[in-house]
Design an enzyme around this catalytic site. Sequence first.
Site, short mmCIF file in Angstrom:
data_model
loop_
_atom_site.label_atom_id
_atom_site.label_comp_id
_atom_site.label_asym_id
_atom_site.label_seq_id
_atom_site.Cartn_x
_atom_site.Cartn_y
_atom_site.Cartn_z
N LYS A 174 12.28 3.93 5.71
CA LYS A 174 12.05 5.27 5.13
C LYS A 174 10.59 5.61 5.38
CE LYS A 174 10.75 7.74 2.04
NZ LYS A 174 9.70 8.79 2.25
N GLU A 249 1.47 -3.46 -0.32
CA GLU A 249 0.05 -3.41 0.05
C GLU A 249 -0.43 -2.02 -0.30
OE1 GLU A 249 -3.18 -2.35 1.69
OE2 GLU A 249 -1.74 -2.00 3.28
N CYS A 283 -6.52 2.86 3.63
CA CYS A 283 -6.56 2.11 2.37
C CYS A 283 -7.77 1.20 2.35
CB CYS A 283 -5.27 1.37 2.10
SG CYS A 283 -4.76 0.34 3.44
N GLU A 389 -9.68 5.35 -6.82
CA GLU A 389 -9.57 5.60 -5.38
C GLU A 389 -9.32 7.09 -5.12
OE1 GLU A 389 -6.03 4.23 -3.36
OE2 GLU A 389 -7.16 3.82 -1.54
C1 UN1 Z 1 -4.75 1.29 6.18
O1 UN1 Z 1 -5.93 1.42 5.88
O2 UN1 Z 1 -3.89 1.93 5.58
O3 UN1 Z 1 -7.89 -2.30 9.19
C2 UN1 Z 1 -4.39 0.37 7.28
C3 UN1 Z 1 -7.69 -1.16 9.59
C4 UN1 Z 1 -6.38 -0.85 10.29
C5 UN1 Z 1 -5.26 -0.75 9.32
C6 UN1 Z 1 -5.57 0.09 8.13
N1 UN1 Z 1 -6.09 -1.89 11.24
O4 UN1 Z 1 -8.51 -0.28 9.46
#
Ligand code: UN1
Length: 506
Positions: A174, A249, A283, A389
Site C-alpha cells: 500500500k 521505522e 526522516c 518533528e
Molecule cells: C528517509 O529519510 O525517509 O539515509 C529515508 C538517507 C536515505 C534514506 C532516507 N538513504 O538519507
Amino acid sequence: MSDPYQHYIDGEWVSGTGSETFESENPATGETLGEFRQGTPEDVDRAVDAADAAFEEWRELSRIQRAEYLWDVYHELRDRTDELGRVVTKECGKEISEGKADVVEAAHMVEWAAGDARHPKGDIVPSEIPAKDAYMRRKPRGVTGCITPWNFPVAIPYWHMAIALVEGNTVVFKPAEQTPWCAQIIAEMFDDAGIPDGVFNMVQGFGDAGNAIVEHEDVETVVFTGSAEVGHHIQDKLGGVAGKRAACEMGGKNAVVVTEEADLDIAVHSAVMSSFKTTGQRCVSSERLIVHTDVYDEFKERFVEVAEDVAVGDPLQEDTFMGPLIEGEHFEKVAEYNQLARDEDVNVLVDRTELDADEIPDGHEDGHWIGPFVYEADPDADLRCTHEEVFGPHVALLEYDGDIERAVELQNDTEYGLAGAIVSEDYRQINYYRDHAELGLAYGNLPCIGAEVQLPFGGVKKSGNGYPSAREAIEAVTDRTAWTLNNSKEIEMAQGLSADIKTKDD
Ligand code: UN1
C-alpha cells in the site's frame, strides 16, 4: 484523461470494489499527473487472499529461483534510472539528483536482496552430542503488508519488498497516496518480470486501506516506514497479538553536533545538507544544530548566509537545491511550526516561509514553496519547536558551552533516536559521541542523511523498532527454527539429561 490506473491483485490489473478515485499532483506545479483507483478494505481482502494462496507455492521455490524475478526488476531500475528519476521528481518534488538517487537506492536494495539469495543462510551450530547436527534455519512468515511513505517513493518500497520476497514471503503493498504513479511503475516492473500471480499485490489508496492491512488476520508481518503517529498506532495494534510482527521505522528530531574542534567548512556543509536536502523532508533530516560556543558566531554567520542563499525552485533543473514541499497541507503544518517558534520567543535568523514572487519559477505559482527557517534557541528551554518533528526546512541553532558530554546530553534530549552527526577533528570527541549518542544512524564529519542500503537503517527510542534496509530486514520477515537431527540409532540428550526409560520393573 485516460481511465484511472488500477490496483494490481493476483496478477491482474483490477478496478476494485470502490467507485472513488484520487489524483496524483506535481507539488512543484499543481499539475495533475494521473488518476488512480482508491482502494477499499474489500480490495485489501482480495489482495491478502491472493497473497495467502500464492504463499504455499512461492515458499517452495529456492531463494535463488525467487531472486531471478528481482534481477529483472534490477535491470529495469538501472536501465530506466534517468526516466524514473524524473518521475520521482515530478511526483514528490525532490530535486533531480535526489529523484535519480531514489531509483539508484532502489536498485541497490534489489541487487543486495537478489545477490544475498546466493549467500549462506542460517547457521550451523555446535551440539554437545557428537551424533547431533544442529542448525538455525529461517522460514518465511507469510503475507507481508508493506506500507510506505512518499519521500522515497521507489527506494523504500523496495527496502520493504525485495528481501521479503527473496525470503519467500508474499506481499501486499500500500503505497503513499501522494506518490501513486511511482507505485504504478513498481507494480508494472513486477508484472513485466512475470512474478507469479498473487506473490506481489498492490492496492492504491489512503489510510483505510493501510489500516485494513494492519488489521487483517492473515497478514503476519507489517513493515512500515512513515510518521510516528501511524507507526506507533501499528505497533500498539500488533504488539499484543500473538504471532504478529510490526517493523516500524519512523521519524526523528535529528541533530548535527559541531564541536570547538570542528572543521567549519565541513560543519557548514554537513548542516546545510542535513537540514535542507529534500526540503527537510527526510526522516533523517536535521532540525537541530548543537554548536560549541567557541565556534558559534562564525558557524552561525556562515550557515545563515547559505540558508539565505540556497536555491529553491524547479526540481527538474539541475541548479536547484530545494524543491517544494509535498502538498499544501504539509506547507500549512511547517508554516505553523515556524509560527510556533516565533510564539515561543526564539531568535529568528532566517525566515523564508513565504518566498518572494521572483523566487518562484514561471508556471510554478501553484507549487508548495518554502525556504529555510533558521532560529536560535536556549538549549535548556522546554520548547515544542526544538523537540517536535516538523519534517521541513525548520532548524534551530543551540549554543552549548562545555565538553563533549554536554553536547551529547543535548543530542539525546529528544524522545527520538534516528540519525545524527558530529563534526570534529578530535577523535576522542568523535568516539565519545559514537558510543553515547542514542541513535540508530550516526555519522562523523558527514551529513546525517545519505545512508547506504547495506547498513542497518532504523532508530532507537520512539524512532522505531524496525530495520527495513538490507540485512536486518531479514529478521522482520522470517522466523528462525532451531533444527536438530540425530544421526545415531540411539537417543542421547544434552545437559546430562538421562534418556533411559525406567519402568516399574527396573
Ligand atoms: C528517509 O529519510 O525517509 O539515509 C529515508 C538517507 C536515505 C534514506 C532516507 N538513504 O538519507
